[in-house]
Design a protein around this motif. Structure first.
Motif, PDB file in Angstrom:
ATOM      1  N   GLN A 117       0.844  -1.206   0.000  1.00 26.89           N
ATOM      2  CA  GLN A 117       0.000   0.000   0.000  1.00 26.89           C
ATOM      3  C   GLN A 117       0.873   1.247   0.000  1.00 26.89           C
ATOM      4  O   GLN A 117       0.650   2.181  -0.779  1.00 26.89           O
ATOM      5  CB  GLN A 117      -0.847   0.017   1.277  1.00 26.89           C
ATOM      6  CG  GLN A 117      -2.301  -0.201   1.064  1.00 26.89           C
ATOM      7  CD  GLN A 117      -3.083  -0.092   2.374  1.00 26.89           C
ATOM      8  OE1 GLN A 117      -2.517  -0.121   3.476  1.00 26.89           O
ATOM      9  NE2 GLN A 117      -4.385  -0.005   2.252  1.00 26.89           N
ATOM     10  N   TYR A 121       0.375   0.485  -4.202  1.00 25.24           N
ATOM     11  CA  TYR A 121      -0.588  -0.561  -4.584  1.00 25.24           C
ATOM     12  C   TYR A 121      -1.956  -0.298  -3.974  1.00 25.24           C
ATOM     13  O   TYR A 121      -2.066   0.296  -2.895  1.00 25.24           O
ATOM     14  CB  TYR A 121      -0.124  -1.927  -4.068  1.00 25.24           C
ATOM     15  CG  TYR A 121       0.808  -2.654  -4.991  1.00 25.24           C
ATOM     16  CD1 TYR A 121       0.378  -3.749  -5.725  1.00 25.24           C
ATOM     17  CD2 TYR A 121       2.138  -2.237  -5.140  1.00 25.24           C
ATOM     18  CE1 TYR A 121       1.234  -4.434  -6.573  1.00 25.24           C
ATOM     19  CE2 TYR A 121       3.005  -2.910  -5.987  1.00 25.24           C
ATOM     20  CZ  TYR A 121       2.543  -4.012  -6.705  1.00 25.24           C
ATOM     21  OH  TYR A 121       3.389  -4.678  -7.542  1.00 25.24           O
ATOM     22  N   GLU A 122      -2.993  -0.795  -4.658  1.00 22.33           N
ATOM     23  CA  GLU A 122      -4.289  -0.907  -4.022  1.00 22.33           C
ATOM     24  C   GLU A 122      -4.417  -2.361  -3.583  1.00 22.33           C
ATOM     25  O   GLU A 122      -4.131  -3.270  -4.367  1.00 22.33           O
ATOM     26  CB  GLU A 122      -5.428  -0.536  -4.985  1.00 22.33           C
ATOM     27  CG  GLU A 122      -6.729  -0.360  -4.227  1.00 22.33           C
ATOM     28  CD  GLU A 122      -7.875   0.116  -5.107  1.00 22.33           C
ATOM     29  OE1 GLU A 122      -8.020   1.327  -5.289  1.00 22.33           O
ATOM     30  OE2 GLU A 122      -8.615  -0.749  -5.606  1.00 22.33           O
ATOM     31  N   THR A 123      -4.807  -2.569  -2.327  1.00 23.49           N
ATOM     32  CA  THR A 123      -4.794  -3.932  -1.776  1.00 23.49           C
ATOM     33  C   THR A 123      -6.206  -4.347  -1.360  1.00 23.49           C
ATOM     34  O   THR A 123      -7.009  -3.515  -0.930  1.00 23.49           O
ATOM     35  CB  THR A 123      -3.878  -4.007  -0.541  1.00 23.49           C
ATOM     36  OG1 THR A 123      -4.391  -3.104   0.443  1.00 23.49           O
ATOM     37  CG2 THR A 123      -2.445  -3.635  -0.873  1.00 23.49           C
ATOM     38  N   ASP A 139      -7.307  -1.835   1.242  1.00 23.61           N
ATOM     39  CA  ASP A 139      -8.220  -0.782   0.810  1.00 23.61           C
ATOM     40  C   ASP A 139      -9.639  -1.309   0.724  1.00 23.61           C
ATOM     41  O   ASP A 139     -10.594  -0.562   0.868  1.00 23.61           O
ATOM     42  CB  ASP A 139      -7.782  -0.246  -0.562  1.00 23.61           C
ATOM     43  CG  ASP A 139      -6.418   0.398  -0.471  1.00 23.61           C
ATOM     44  OD1 ASP A 139      -6.293   1.416   0.233  1.00 23.61           O
ATOM     45  OD2 ASP A 139      -5.460  -0.141  -1.063  1.00 23.61           O
ATOM     46  N   TYR A 182     -14.555  -6.665  -7.140  1.00 20.82           N
ATOM     47  CA  TYR A 182     -13.524  -5.745  -6.627  1.00 20.82           C
ATOM     48  C   TYR A 182     -12.615  -5.304  -7.788  1.00 20.82           C
ATOM     49  O   TYR A 182     -12.330  -4.114  -7.949  1.00 20.82           O
ATOM     50  CB  TYR A 182     -12.687  -6.388  -5.501  1.00 20.82           C
ATOM     51  CG  TYR A 182     -11.382  -5.649  -5.363  1.00 20.82           C
ATOM     52  CD1 TYR A 182     -11.354  -4.368  -4.807  1.00 20.82           C
ATOM     53  CD2 TYR A 182     -10.198  -6.160  -5.914  1.00 20.82           C
ATOM     54  CE1 TYR A 182     -10.189  -3.628  -4.770  1.00 20.82           C
ATOM     55  CE2 TYR A 182      -9.027  -5.419  -5.893  1.00 20.82           C
ATOM     56  CZ  TYR A 182      -9.031  -4.149  -5.319  1.00 20.82           C
ATOM     57  OH  TYR A 182      -7.884  -3.411  -5.316  1.00 20.82           O
ATOM     58  N   ARG A 186     -11.989  -1.317  -8.906  1.00 25.31           N
ATOM     59  CA  ARG A 186     -10.781  -0.774  -8.270  1.00 25.31           C
ATOM     60  C   ARG A 186     -10.271   0.489  -8.967  1.00 25.31           C
ATOM     61  O   ARG A 186     -10.702   0.827 -10.074  1.00 25.31           O
ATOM     62  CB  ARG A 186      -9.680  -1.836  -8.269  1.00 25.31           C
ATOM     63  CG  ARG A 186      -9.139  -2.097  -9.649  1.00 25.31           C
ATOM     64  CD  ARG A 186      -8.062  -3.154  -9.630  1.00 25.31           C
ATOM     65  NE  ARG A 186      -7.168  -2.955 -10.747  1.00 25.31           N
ATOM     66  CZ  ARG A 186      -7.359  -3.445 -11.960  1.00 25.31           C
ATOM     67  NH1 ARG A 186      -8.427  -4.173 -12.213  1.00 25.31           N
ATOM     68  NH2 ARG A 186      -6.502  -3.204 -12.931  1.00 25.31           N
ATOM     69  N   ASP A 187      -9.330   1.138  -8.321  1.00 26.06           N
ATOM     70  CA  ASP A 187      -8.673   2.312  -8.880  1.00 26.06           C
ATOM     71  C   ASP A 187      -7.638   1.826  -9.904  1.00 26.06           C
ATOM     72  O   ASP A 187      -6.597   1.281  -9.538  1.00 26.06           O
ATOM     73  CB  ASP A 187      -7.987   3.075  -7.725  1.00 26.06           C
ATOM     74  CG  ASP A 187      -7.169   4.252  -8.231  1.00 26.06           C
ATOM     75  OD1 ASP A 187      -7.036   4.419  -9.465  1.00 26.06           O
ATOM     76  OD2 ASP A 187      -6.658   5.000  -7.381  1.00 26.06           O
ATOM     77  N   LYS A 190      -3.644   2.334 -10.199  1.00 25.52           N
ATOM     78  CA  LYS A 190      -2.670   1.668  -9.329  1.00 25.52           C
ATOM     79  C   LYS A 190      -2.582   0.178  -9.665  1.00 25.52           C
ATOM     80  O   LYS A 190      -3.567  -0.416 -10.090  1.00 25.52           O
ATOM     81  CB  LYS A 190      -3.125   1.777  -7.869  1.00 25.52           C
ATOM     82  CG  LYS A 190      -3.127   3.169  -7.317  1.00 25.52           C
ATOM     83  CD  LYS A 190      -3.637   3.124  -5.884  1.00 25.52           C
ATOM     84  CE  LYS A 190      -3.501   4.495  -5.233  1.00 25.52           C
ATOM     85  NZ  LYS A 190      -3.959   4.457  -3.843  1.00 25.52           N
ATOM     86  N   PHE A 192      -2.736  -3.669  -8.478  1.00 28.20           N
ATOM     87  CA  PHE A 192      -3.518  -4.242  -7.377  1.00 28.20           C
ATOM     88  C   PHE A 192      -2.809  -5.434  -6.750  1.00 28.20           C
ATOM     89  O   PHE A 192      -1.996  -6.103  -7.402  1.00 28.20           O
ATOM     90  CB  PHE A 192      -4.929  -4.636  -7.842  1.00 28.20           C
ATOM     91  CG  PHE A 192      -4.988  -5.823  -8.787  1.00 28.20           C
ATOM     92  CD1 PHE A 192      -4.923  -7.133  -8.317  1.00 28.20           C
ATOM     93  CD2 PHE A 192      -5.127  -5.621 -10.170  1.00 28.20           C
ATOM     94  CE1 PHE A 192      -4.997  -8.222  -9.186  1.00 28.20           C
ATOM     95  CE2 PHE A 192      -5.189  -6.703 -11.052  1.00 28.20           C
ATOM     96  CZ  PHE A 192      -5.111  -8.010 -10.558  1.00 28.20           C
TER      97      PHE A 192
END
Ligand code: SGN
Ligand code: CA
Length: 539
Positions: A117, A121-123, A139, A182, A186-187, A190, A192
């Motif tokens: 993170q 990263y998006e986690t 996240d 998800y 997600r964003d 970034k 993941f």
């Protein structure tokens, strides 16, 4: 969910030198996505790419065929919560504090999702968590909350970002759907890191509605040591409580209750789960299990025939739950392929530990014996891994954290005890010169369900040395080449005196390196009753 307050977390000094290369060349052009798929209690014997002959696992096999199969990856403590804590922290149980399933994970400590993170990263985590404290470092999180966090197979409850929800349907399919949802939401700016943790194939092995009874016409090969009498081993193997013969239950495990019996006894555990199913599934369940109940009640099954029969029913249910997991992996691979992210995602499939499928007459895990200490691990990442490669490198669940950090270009903190597997992956599985000589093991949950005594030990590429301690003081040693099923301890065999001495020295050295220096004494002090309860009181 229990919210853990900051607690003084003791970190024992680590030996400066590592037995393995833990380097990071820092030469990473782009941070890859990470999809970490983990099941609960799946095992290499039930995976065709490991040579298992029970059934086919085409999607798991696809990851192996397009990536790498790890032949010698071991859990540091073959139990759910402890293995999950080892994976998140890259540290052994005595360091991360989660020694057995009665613990509460100190979520304030360093974990690889937190480090990722911090590195952009998006986690996310979806599925089984089993660490009691609220997930930190994600996240998005949606984790199973029913049945002491084991979750239910049908209409499971989740705790999602602090909110309790019940999802309708079959758990493996729900977890897959939520994982894909998800990924969709997600964003996208970034990379993941998604941990998709299935409940299946955990006890009591309840298949998806469409897979109920799917293997009822099959006869599965029996393990050669189904009728092990434990001669050649010590007290621990004799005194366990995990045999098909004595421990496997008629209701929960074999599902030998009719609808009428469950209606008459709605507080029965099987009945409670059964009544969560939609009525059409209940009807299918009744028709599928009626034959089993009739066979059992005909009275014709006795002695060894009864054990054989139980083994067949066990395999039918267990494998039917794995079938859904394999299909889930297929869906995830398809999704990534369609979204164009298949090749820039490190895809790992593993299980929190292995499992006994009738070997030694057992189900469950916990022992430092091969079937459950060993974890299935297949990894796909074409940028680093030669398709169809295998490795014999001695690997551990504590290695995942540094591996992911290494690939993400994040410096691996010095207190992480595992080693990055990146050099193994990038060199087609060839074991690096300075690789570790042994994997370490320490199991703590005793006295407890299944009665497996506390023990620790090491496994090298050839031998195993195990010390069962606490209320006994017994050593076992196995030659894994001459006795791969671990049927005869050679600890007292004079022909192996030199190897025994060497292994004792290596065990001492390994315990020094990892800071588990007084394992027997430490646990006598640590284990005093229900610690989860005590921790909650101390909050
Ligand atoms: C439950 C199971 C046990 C199993 C533990 C731990 N009993 O208690 O058979 O060993 O989980 O499993 S059951 O009657 O509830 O099915 S773990 O994988 O979560 O560690
Ligand atoms: Ca498990």
């Amino acid at each position: 969910m229990y919210n853990h307050n900051t607690k003084l977390f003791l970190s024992l000094p680590l030996a400066a030198a590592s037995l393995a290369s833990c380097g990071n060349d820092g030469n990473q052009p782009k941070q890859p996505n990470i999809l970490f798929i983990m099941t609960d209690d799946h095992t290499t014997q039930a995976m065709s790419c490991y040579g298992g002959t029970l059934f086919e696992t085409p999607n798991m096999d696809r990851i192996a065929a397009e990536g790498m199969r790890f032949d010698n990856c071991y859990a540091a403590n073959a139990l759910s919560g402890p293995s999950r804590a080892c994976i998140l922290t890259g540290k052994f149980s005595h360091e991360n504090g989660f020694t057995d399933n009665a613990c509460v994970f100190n979520g304030d400590q360093q974990t690889f999702p937190k480090l990722l993170q911090g590195a952009g990263y998006e986690t996310a985590i979806v599925g089984k968590w089993h660490l009691i404290s609220e997930p930190q470092g994600f996240d998005f999180w949606s984790v199973l909350s029913g049945q002491e966090e084991q979750g239910d197979y049908y209409d499971p409850q989740f705790e999602q970002m602090g909110e309790e929800i019940t999802e309708k349907g079959y758990v493996t399919e729900i977890i897959t759907r939520k994982a894909i949802e998800y990924l969709e939401s997600r964003d996208r700016s970034k990379p993941f890191c998604l941990m998709m943790h299935h409940k299946a194939p955990h006890r009591n092995w309840m298949p998806a509605p469409q897979n109920l009874g799917i293997y009822n016409d099959r006869v599965f090969p029996e393990p050669e040591n189904l009728f092990d009498d434990y001669s050649g081993r010590g007290t621990a193997a004799h005194s366990q409580d995990m045999s098909l013969e004595n421990t496997f239950t008629e209701d929960w495990d074999l599902k030998l209750l009719t609808r009428e019996e469950m209606l008459a006894n709605p507080s029965n555990r099987l009945a409670k789960v059964y009544f969560r199913m939609p009525e059409d599934v209940q009807a299918k369940w009744d028709s599928v299990y009626a034959g089993r109940i009739a066979e059992y009640r005909s009275g014709g099954l006795k002695g060894r025939e009864l054990v054989r029969w139980k083994y067949q029913q066990y395999m039918r249910d267990y494998l039917a739950t794995v079938l859904s997991v394999d299909q889930s992996i297929g869906q995830m691979l398809d999704y990534l392929e369609k979204s164009g992210e298949l090749d820039n995602t490190i895809i790992v499939y593993t299980s929190d530990q292995g499992f006994f499928l009738g070997e030694h007459g057992w189900f469950d895990k916990r022992f430092m014996y091969e079937e459950c200490q060993r974890m299935p691990v297949v990894v796909r990442y074409p940028a680093a891994i030669k398709p169809g490669s295998t490795t014999s490198a001695l690997s551990m669940n504590v290695d995942f954290a540094p591996t992911f950090l290494d690939f993400a270009g994040v410096p691996v903190p010095a207190d992480i005890q595992g080693c990055s597997l990146r050099p193994v992956m990038e060199n087609a599985g060839v074991v690096p010169q300075d690789w570790r000589e042994a994997v370490y093991y320490h199991y703590y949950e005793y006295p407890a369900e299944h009665s497996v005594k506390r023990h620790y030990g090491i496994r090298t590429d050839r031998f195993k040395l195990i010390h069962f301690y606490n209320d006994i003081d017994e050593w076992e040693m196995y030659d894994m080449v001459n006795d791969p099923r671990e049927m005869h301890s050679i600890y007292d065999d004079p022909a192996y005196a030199a190897e025994r001495l060497y292994l004792h020295e290596l065990l001492d050295k390994t315990q020094q390196q990892y800071g588990d220096t007084d394992p027997d004494e430490r646990e006598r002090v640590l284990f005093h009753g229900d610690r989860r309860y005590m921790d909650r009181q101390n909050k």
